[in-house]
Design a protein around this motif. Structure first.
Motif, PDB file in Angstrom:
ATOM      1  N   GLN A 520      12.774 -24.805  39.534  1.00  0.00           N
ATOM      2  CA  GLN A 520      12.971 -26.153  40.081  1.00  0.00           C
ATOM      3  C   GLN A 520      11.682 -26.963  40.007  1.00  0.00           C
ATOM      4  O   GLN A 520      11.713 -28.150  39.658  1.00  0.00           O
ATOM      5  CB  GLN A 520      13.452 -26.023  41.535  1.00  0.00           C
ATOM      6  CG  GLN A 520      13.919 -27.325  42.155  1.00  0.00           C
ATOM      7  CD  GLN A 520      14.353 -27.120  43.594  1.00  0.00           C
ATOM      8  OE1 GLN A 520      13.574 -26.593  44.417  1.00  0.00           O
ATOM      9  NE2 GLN A 520      15.582 -27.505  43.905  1.00  0.00           N
ATOM     10  N   GLU A 521      10.555 -26.363  40.311  1.00  0.00           N
ATOM     11  CA  GLU A 521       9.276 -27.059  40.249  1.00  0.00           C
ATOM     12  C   GLU A 521       8.933 -27.473  38.815  1.00  0.00           C
ATOM     13  O   GLU A 521       8.470 -28.592  38.577  1.00  0.00           O
ATOM     14  CB  GLU A 521       8.176 -26.164  40.813  1.00  0.00           C
ATOM     15  CG  GLU A 521       8.238 -25.975  42.322  1.00  0.00           C
ATOM     16  CD  GLU A 521       7.776 -27.236  43.044  1.00  0.00           C
ATOM     17  OE1 GLU A 521       6.732 -27.798  42.678  1.00  0.00           O
ATOM     18  OE2 GLU A 521       8.489 -27.657  43.975  1.00  0.00           O
ATOM     19  N   ARG A 522       9.151 -26.546  37.870  1.00  0.00           N
ATOM     20  CA  ARG A 522       8.850 -26.884  36.477  1.00  0.00           C
ATOM     21  C   ARG A 522       9.696 -28.052  35.997  1.00  0.00           C
ATOM     22  O   ARG A 522       9.206 -28.946  35.292  1.00  0.00           O
ATOM     23  CB  ARG A 522       9.071 -25.659  35.581  1.00  0.00           C
ATOM     24  CG  ARG A 522       8.003 -24.593  35.691  1.00  0.00           C
ATOM     25  CD  ARG A 522       8.067 -23.655  34.487  1.00  0.00           C
ATOM     26  NE  ARG A 522       9.366 -23.019  34.358  1.00  0.00           N
ATOM     27  CZ  ARG A 522       9.715 -21.861  34.915  1.00  0.00           C
ATOM     28  NH1 ARG A 522       8.830 -21.199  35.668  1.00  0.00           N
ATOM     29  NH2 ARG A 522      10.904 -21.340  34.733  1.00  0.00           N
ATOM     30  N   GLN A 523      10.942 -28.071  36.368  1.00  0.00           N
ATOM     31  CA  GLN A 523      11.813 -29.153  35.925  1.00  0.00           C
ATOM     32  C   GLN A 523      11.429 -30.498  36.564  1.00  0.00           C
ATOM     33  O   GLN A 523      11.532 -31.549  35.940  1.00  0.00           O
ATOM     34  CB  GLN A 523      13.271 -28.815  36.242  1.00  0.00           C
ATOM     35  CG  GLN A 523      13.830 -27.674  35.419  1.00  0.00           C
ATOM     36  CD  GLN A 523      13.669 -27.942  33.925  1.00  0.00           C
ATOM     37  OE1 GLN A 523      12.926 -27.254  33.240  1.00  0.00           O
ATOM     38  NE2 GLN A 523      14.356 -28.972  33.441  1.00  0.00           N
ATOM     39  N   PHE A 524      10.959 -30.454  37.817  1.00  0.00           N
ATOM     40  CA  PHE A 524      10.518 -31.702  38.439  1.00  0.00           C
ATOM     41  C   PHE A 524       9.298 -32.263  37.699  1.00  0.00           C
ATOM     42  O   PHE A 524       9.242 -33.460  37.382  1.00  0.00           O
ATOM     43  CB  PHE A 524      10.174 -31.471  39.906  1.00  0.00           C
ATOM     44  CG  PHE A 524       9.455 -32.633  40.535  1.00  0.00           C
ATOM     45  CD1 PHE A 524      10.149 -33.767  40.941  1.00  0.00           C
ATOM     46  CD2 PHE A 524       8.066 -32.610  40.689  1.00  0.00           C
ATOM     47  CE1 PHE A 524       9.473 -34.842  41.505  1.00  0.00           C
ATOM     48  CE2 PHE A 524       7.398 -33.687  41.251  1.00  0.00           C
ATOM     49  CZ  PHE A 524       8.098 -34.802  41.662  1.00  0.00           C
ATOM     50  N   TRP A 525       8.306 -31.404  37.448  1.00  0.00           N
ATOM     51  CA  TRP A 525       7.099 -31.892  36.783  1.00  0.00           C
ATOM     52  C   TRP A 525       7.388 -32.310  35.339  1.00  0.00           C
ATOM     53  O   TRP A 525       6.742 -33.229  34.807  1.00  0.00           O
ATOM     54  CB  TRP A 525       6.028 -30.814  36.820  1.00  0.00           C
ATOM     55  CG  TRP A 525       5.478 -30.590  38.206  1.00  0.00           C
ATOM     56  CD1 TRP A 525       5.648 -29.479  38.979  1.00  0.00           C
ATOM     57  CD2 TRP A 525       4.683 -31.503  38.967  1.00  0.00           C
ATOM     58  NE1 TRP A 525       5.019 -29.630  40.190  1.00  0.00           N
ATOM     59  CE2 TRP A 525       4.404 -30.877  40.210  1.00  0.00           C
ATOM     60  CE3 TRP A 525       4.188 -32.776  38.742  1.00  0.00           C
ATOM     61  CZ2 TRP A 525       3.649 -31.489  41.203  1.00  0.00           C
ATOM     62  CZ3 TRP A 525       3.426 -33.381  39.735  1.00  0.00           C
ATOM     63  CH2 TRP A 525       3.164 -32.752  40.943  1.00  0.00           C
ATOM     64  N   SER A 526       8.335 -31.654  34.703  1.00  0.00           N
ATOM     65  CA  SER A 526       8.719 -32.078  33.353  1.00  0.00           C
ATOM     66  C   SER A 526       9.358 -33.467  33.374  1.00  0.00           C
ATOM     67  O   SER A 526       9.061 -34.321  32.521  1.00  0.00           O
ATOM     68  CB  SER A 526       9.688 -31.051  32.748  1.00  0.00           C
ATOM     69  OG  SER A 526      10.128 -31.475  31.466  1.00  0.00           O
ATOM     70  N   ALA A 527      10.239 -33.694  34.364  1.00  0.00           N
ATOM     71  CA  ALA A 527      10.848 -35.024  34.490  1.00  0.00           C
ATOM     72  C   ALA A 527       9.804 -36.081  34.850  1.00  0.00           C
ATOM     73  O   ALA A 527       9.848 -37.224  34.356  1.00  0.00           O
ATOM     74  CB  ALA A 527      11.950 -34.998  35.537  1.00  0.00           C
ATOM     75  N   LEU A 528       8.847 -35.705  35.699  1.00  0.00           N
ATOM     76  CA  LEU A 528       7.789 -36.654  36.055  1.00  0.00           C
ATOM     77  C   LEU A 528       6.910 -36.980  34.846  1.00  0.00           C
ATOM     78  O   LEU A 528       6.453 -38.119  34.679  1.00  0.00           O
ATOM     79  CB  LEU A 528       6.938 -36.060  37.177  1.00  0.00           C
ATOM     80  CG  LEU A 528       5.813 -36.958  37.701  1.00  0.00           C
ATOM     81  CD1 LEU A 528       6.384 -38.246  38.277  1.00  0.00           C
ATOM     82  CD2 LEU A 528       4.983 -36.221  38.746  1.00  0.00           C
ATOM     83  N   LYS A 529       6.670 -35.992  34.004  1.00  0.00           N
ATOM     84  CA  LYS A 529       5.901 -36.237  32.783  1.00  0.00           C
ATOM     85  C   LYS A 529       6.626 -37.233  31.873  1.00  0.00           C
ATOM     86  O   LYS A 529       6.007 -38.161  31.327  1.00  0.00           O
ATOM     87  CB  LYS A 529       5.680 -34.916  32.050  1.00  0.00           C
ATOM     88  CG  LYS A 529       4.881 -35.049  30.771  1.00  0.00           C
ATOM     89  CD  LYS A 529       4.756 -33.711  30.079  1.00  0.00           C
ATOM     90  CE  LYS A 529       3.969 -33.860  28.787  1.00  0.00           C
ATOM     91  NZ  LYS A 529       3.860 -32.558  28.050  1.00  0.00           N
ATOM     92  N   LEU A 530       7.931 -37.059  31.702  1.00  0.00           N
ATOM     93  CA  LEU A 530       8.707 -38.010  30.907  1.00  0.00           C
ATOM     94  C   LEU A 530       8.688 -39.396  31.536  1.00  0.00           C
ATOM     95  O   LEU A 530       8.599 -40.410  30.832  1.00  0.00           O
ATOM     96  CB  LEU A 530      10.147 -37.501  30.762  1.00  0.00           C
ATOM     97  CG  LEU A 530      11.103 -38.413  29.977  1.00  0.00           C
ATOM     98  CD1 LEU A 530      10.607 -38.625  28.553  1.00  0.00           C
ATOM     99  CD2 LEU A 530      12.512 -37.841  29.974  1.00  0.00           C
ATOM    100  N   PHE A 531       8.724 -39.442  32.862  1.00  0.00           N
ATOM    101  CA  PHE A 531       8.658 -40.719  33.577  1.00  0.00           C
ATOM    102  C   PHE A 531       7.339 -41.441  33.280  1.00  0.00           C
ATOM    103  O   PHE A 531       7.317 -42.658  33.010  1.00  0.00           O
ATOM    104  CB  PHE A 531       8.804 -40.458  35.082  1.00  0.00           C
ATOM    105  CG  PHE A 531       8.717 -41.687  35.930  1.00  0.00           C
ATOM    106  CD1 PHE A 531       9.712 -42.654  35.905  1.00  0.00           C
ATOM    107  CD2 PHE A 531       7.621 -41.886  36.764  1.00  0.00           C
ATOM    108  CE1 PHE A 531       9.622 -43.781  36.704  1.00  0.00           C
ATOM    109  CE2 PHE A 531       7.528 -43.002  37.565  1.00  0.00           C
ATOM    110  CZ  PHE A 531       8.531 -43.967  37.537  1.00  0.00           C
ATOM    111  N   GLY A 532       6.239 -40.702  33.281  1.00  0.00           N
ATOM    112  CA  GLY A 532       4.950 -41.318  32.964  1.00  0.00           C
ATOM    113  C   GLY A 532       4.857 -41.752  31.519  1.00  0.00           C
ATOM    114  O   GLY A 532       4.293 -42.813  31.200  1.00  0.00           O
ATOM    115  N   ASN A 533       5.410 -40.954  30.584  1.00  0.00           N
ATOM    116  CA  ASN A 533       5.389 -41.330  29.169  1.00  0.00           C
ATOM    117  C   ASN A 533       6.198 -42.602  28.899  1.00  0.00           C
ATOM    118  O   ASN A 533       5.814 -43.432  28.057  1.00  0.00           O
ATOM    119  CB  ASN A 533       5.931 -40.182  28.314  1.00  0.00           C
ATOM    120  CG  ASN A 533       5.010 -38.971  28.318  1.00  0.00           C
ATOM    121  OD1 ASN A 533       3.827 -39.075  28.693  1.00  0.00           O
ATOM    122  ND2 ASN A 533       5.538 -37.819  27.932  1.00  0.00           N
TER     123      ASN A 533
END
Length: 659
Positions: A520-533
């Motif tokens: 769950q944590e990895r998926q949140f940070w992955s989504a946040l990374k896409l949000f920043g990109n």
């Protein structure tokens, strides 16, 4: 006797007629002296009377020296000399009175005080008055004539001035024509002879025909190499994307099986073993990346924010071998071609010589419209090994073809202004027709929006391309719109296919070492990374498209839904801070209200709810951080309401500093 009586009567009658004639002549002469202006009718009547008198007198007088008082002799002598003398209307008219004789003066003095003299004086005064009136009339006529003459002279003067100005303009034009002719003569004197000019044009025509034939022959090989390289990069990107999505699906399925019932069939067990093996391989790649980060000192990195783009050594060798073969064939394309037909700098040198020697024919041939298409195959050859998604890829301005074209434009005719020089459109046209389609292909099939390095490199080239003026609004606008549409479509596809944040029961994620919490944590940070990109494109894409992708689709549907499930504490504050750090500061500079953007209403409401949780959970030392986050997104009213509700006056200073 009777005959004698008749003769006497006839003689007396003729004498009487002569007397009448003389009296009429004396009257006419007196009137002539007074008026001095006999009219034509009077002269004609006198002439008829004289002719009548001549016709009645049928004898010639014997007295050749008649006395002055003999009227008949005067008449006859007048008849005799009438043929030699001019008529009365042919004589000169005396306008001034003749000098008076002594007899006339004596007569005037004698009758001066008599009634006759007074009558004469009145006549003379009347004549003087008449003369004055006549003179006044003549003077008025003269004045009017003078005014008319002045008006005519003014009109003539204005006409002459207009003519003078037109002549002056013609004179200046002739001077300019003379200067142009002199410059043309000098240019023609410096030019070659007609035979040499013909030789140059013939040689240029032959060169262009050979160049076009050469490029047409090589075009098929160039397209094949371009397609081979493009397919190689596309297949590699496709393999990595497919592996990442399969790993996501396998791990999600595996965790669901762990949360389910223990009873499983044999087939399910075999399938689970395969998934475990794949997950172990994914974890091994993750461990390698973790070790690489630790060796470089990056300790603030979160699991899930790195791109899983590692490949096995065998796959990397196969990829590099295929790429080397393509580049080797790329070098062989123009092995049998002279440098004047395959090097852009040499080709442009030929056109530069044409432009310097014969600029008129050069511009009349519309070379600026033909060069981009002519150079297109050679530019594609140079772009075959160019990947705009690699961080170390060379910029467009550092490429040899870009510098050659730019130098060719700068060496243009200096007499033309920049906006009037058609060669200024060559470089933008090449970018629109050749470079942008290349980048659009990479965006559609190779670019990974979850990769920050690829996104940053793509934005760098995007700035260079659209920082230059466009060729034509319609064509350049269409190329730019196609590229922007491809970018938006690819990011939308990444949100739909790559973003997944599962929500597990609290009892499952309470254990910090549970695989569910890690996933769950990895998926949140992955989504946040896409949000920043996605938000890195602020200022390049339309704000409406950016808000719809980043805020509506990703922030409100995934990130904000996950954050309330995080237990209150520093980890929650860190996640909220990283979300807000991705928002461009430019969005909040122009806000005049004390509320944040309408698109961030869910985010501000979430921050207020978290603040209430922290206050109730006795973790009030973190309230200051949440109030700072509210102030950063300009949610001043919400922050002030929270402070007033709990009487946190010590935090009001944060709002005052922001205002």
């Amino acid at each position: 006797d009777n005959s004698g009586d008749e003769g006497d009567e006839s003689h007396h009658s003729s004498d009487s007629e002569v007397d009448q004639y003389s009296s009429s002549e004396s009257q006419s002469s007196s009137s002539q002296e007074t008026d001095n202006s006999p009219d034509a009718a009077y002269i004609q009547a006198a002439r008829r009377k004289r002719q009548l008198a001549r016709s009645q007198c049928n004898f010639i007088p014997l007295n050749t020296n008649p006395k002055r008082g003999d009227k008949l002799s005067d008449l006859k002598s007048g008849d005799a000399d009438s043929e030699d003398e001019p008529d009365d209307h042919e004589k000169r008219i005396q306008f001034a009175p003749k000098p008076q004789t002594l007899k006339q003066r004596m007569t005037e003095e004698t009758y001066k005080d008599t009634p006759f003299g007074n009558m004469k004086k009145s006549c003379e005064s009347q004549e003087d008055e008449t003369q004055d009136i006549w003179e006044q009339q003549q003077m008025s006529k003269a004045v009017k004539i003078t005014q008319v003459i002045i008006f005519i002279l003014i009109s003539v003067l204005a006409s002459l001035q207009d003519i003078h100005r037109s002549h002056q303009r013609e004179y200046e034009k002739y001077l300019q024509d003379i200067e142009n002719s002199k410059s043309t003569i000098k240019r023609l004197e410096k030019a070659s002879e007609p035979a040499l000019n013909y030789k140059f044009y013939k040689g240029m025509k032959t060169y262009l025909e050979n160049l076009v034939d050469c490029l047409n022959e090589k075009m098929a090989d160039i397209k094949e190499l371009e397609s081979s390289m493009y397919l190689l990069l596309r297949e590699q990107a496709k393999i990595l994307l497919k592996r990442r999505q399969e790993d996501l699906l396998n791990e999600s399925t595996y965790l669901q099986q762990l949360s389910g019932k223990a009873g499983t069939s044999t087939d399910d067990t075999v399938e689970a073993d395969k998934k475990v093996q794949l997950l172990e391989e994914c974890e091994a790649r993750r461990a390698c990346r973790r070790q690489a980060r630790e060796s470089t000192g990056k300790c603030d990195h979160q699991e899930g924010m790195s791109s899983d783009d590692e490949v096995s050594p065998a796959e990397a060798n196969d990829f590099q071998k295929t790429k080397d073969d393509i580049l080797q064939n790329h070098k062989k394309i123009f092995e049998d071609v002279q440098e004047d037909f395959c090097i852009i700098q040499n080709i442009l040198l030929k056109f530069q010589q044409w432009r310097e020697k014969f600029p008129d024919s050069y511009y009349e041939a519309y070379v600026s419209l033909c060069l981009p298409k002519l150079l297109n195959p050679l530019i594609i050859i140079e772009l075959i090994d160019w990947n705009p998604l690699k961080p170390d890829s060379i910029g467009l301005k550092q490429m040899s073809w870009f510098r050659s074209v730019e130098e060719f434009i700068k060496n243009g005719v200096s007499e033309l202004r920049k906006e009037d020089n058609p060669d200024e459109k060559i470089l933008p046209t090449i970018i629109d027709k050749t470079v942008i389609p290349q980048i659009t292909g990479f965006v559609e099939f190779v670019w990974d929006p979850l990769s920050t390095s690829q996104t940053s490199s793509l934005i760098k080239h995007y700035k260079i391309i659209f920082g230059a003026p466009s060729t034509c609004d319609n064509e350049a606008g269409k190329a730019k719109q196609d590229l922007m549409g491809s970018i938006v479509s690819r990011m939308k596809k990444a949100i739909d296919e790559d973003v997944f944040i599962p929500l597990y029961p609290t009892c499952v994620v309470e254990d910090k070492t549970s695989p569910h919490l890690k996933f769950q944590e990895r998926q949140f940070w992955s989504a946040l990374k896409l949000f920043g990109n996605i938000l890195l494109w602020d200022g390049f894409l339309l704000e409406d498209a950016l808000w719809e992708l980043g805020l509506s689709r990703l922030l409100n549907r995934y990130l904000i839904i996950y954050l309330p499930n995080v237990p209150p504490g520093p980890d929650l504050i860190e996640k909220c801070y990283r979300v807000i750090a991705c928002l461009p500061e430019r969005w909040f500079r122009g806000l005049r209200t004390r509320s944040s953007l309408p698109q961030l209403a869910n985010l501000t409401q979430l921050l207020v709810q978290l603040a209430h949780k922290l206050y109730k959970s006795e973790k009030r030392d973190q309230l200051r951080d949440l109030i700072c986050l509210l102030v950063k997104v300009r949610a001043l009213d919400q922050a002030e309401a929270f402070i007033e509700e709990y009487s946190l006056e010590q935090l009001r200073l944060i709002i005052e500093e922001a205002e």
